[in-house]
Design a protein around this motif. Sequence first.
Motif, short mmCIF file in Angstrom:
data_model
loop_
_atom_site.label_atom_id
_atom_site.label_comp_id
_atom_site.label_asym_id
_atom_site.label_seq_id
_atom_site.Cartn_x
_atom_site.Cartn_y
_atom_site.Cartn_z
N THR A 14 0.84 -1.20 0.00
CA THR A 14 0.00 0.00 0.00
C THR A 14 0.88 1.25 0.00
O THR A 14 1.92 1.29 0.67
N GLY A 15 0.44 2.22 -0.79
CA GLY A 15 1.21 3.43 -0.94
C GLY A 15 2.22 3.39 -2.07
O GLY A 15 2.81 4.42 -2.42
N SER A 17 3.68 2.37 -6.07
CA SER A 17 3.32 2.83 -7.42
C SER A 17 3.62 1.77 -8.46
O SER A 17 4.53 0.94 -8.27
N ARG A 66 -4.81 9.98 -8.01
CA ARG A 66 -3.80 8.92 -7.80
C ARG A 66 -3.35 8.28 -9.10
O ARG A 66 -2.19 7.91 -9.23
N ASN A 83 -0.36 5.69 -8.50
CA ASN A 83 0.36 6.08 -7.30
C ASN A 83 -0.51 5.90 -6.06
O ASN A 83 -1.73 5.82 -6.16
N ASN A 84 0.14 5.85 -4.92
CA ASN A 84 -0.57 5.70 -3.65
C ASN A 84 -1.58 4.55 -3.73
O ASN A 84 -2.76 4.72 -3.40
N LYS A 86 -3.86 1.39 -3.13
CA LYS A 86 -4.61 0.92 -1.98
C LYS A 86 -5.01 -0.54 -2.17
O LYS A 86 -4.98 -1.06 -3.27
#
Length: 121
Positions: A14-15, A17, A66, A83-84, A86
């Motif tokens: 998580t977080g 890319s 994101r 990106n980011n 989840k």
Amino acid sequence: QVHLAESGGGSVQTGGSLRLSCAASGLTDRSYCMGWFRQAPGKEREGVAALDRDGVTTYRDSVKGRFTISRDNAKNTLYLEMNNLKLDDTAMYYCAADCHSATLMMGFRYWGQGTQVTVSS
């Protein structure tokens, strides 16, 4: 014959890319609308992002800010910068081309085989 080949999937925390790529061949019109979809196990396929003939982009709400969809016409390649990431982004991601509506992300004619994205905590 149109062929769409996705690549770039993988496993991230998580977080993290990832950048997905979709190499297109056989499209007679490079300005076709194109898009990315995803399908998680047990869920319906959903539109993630789309790009119309004029380069206008559409995103589903959960990825806005994101994810970024882009296209390199010289390389006949569509991208999805994620990106980011989840946990809920875990899914098989599909590239699609030639649609009725990029804004509504519907009516796509051509589809790739998909690339898996797995996000873990």
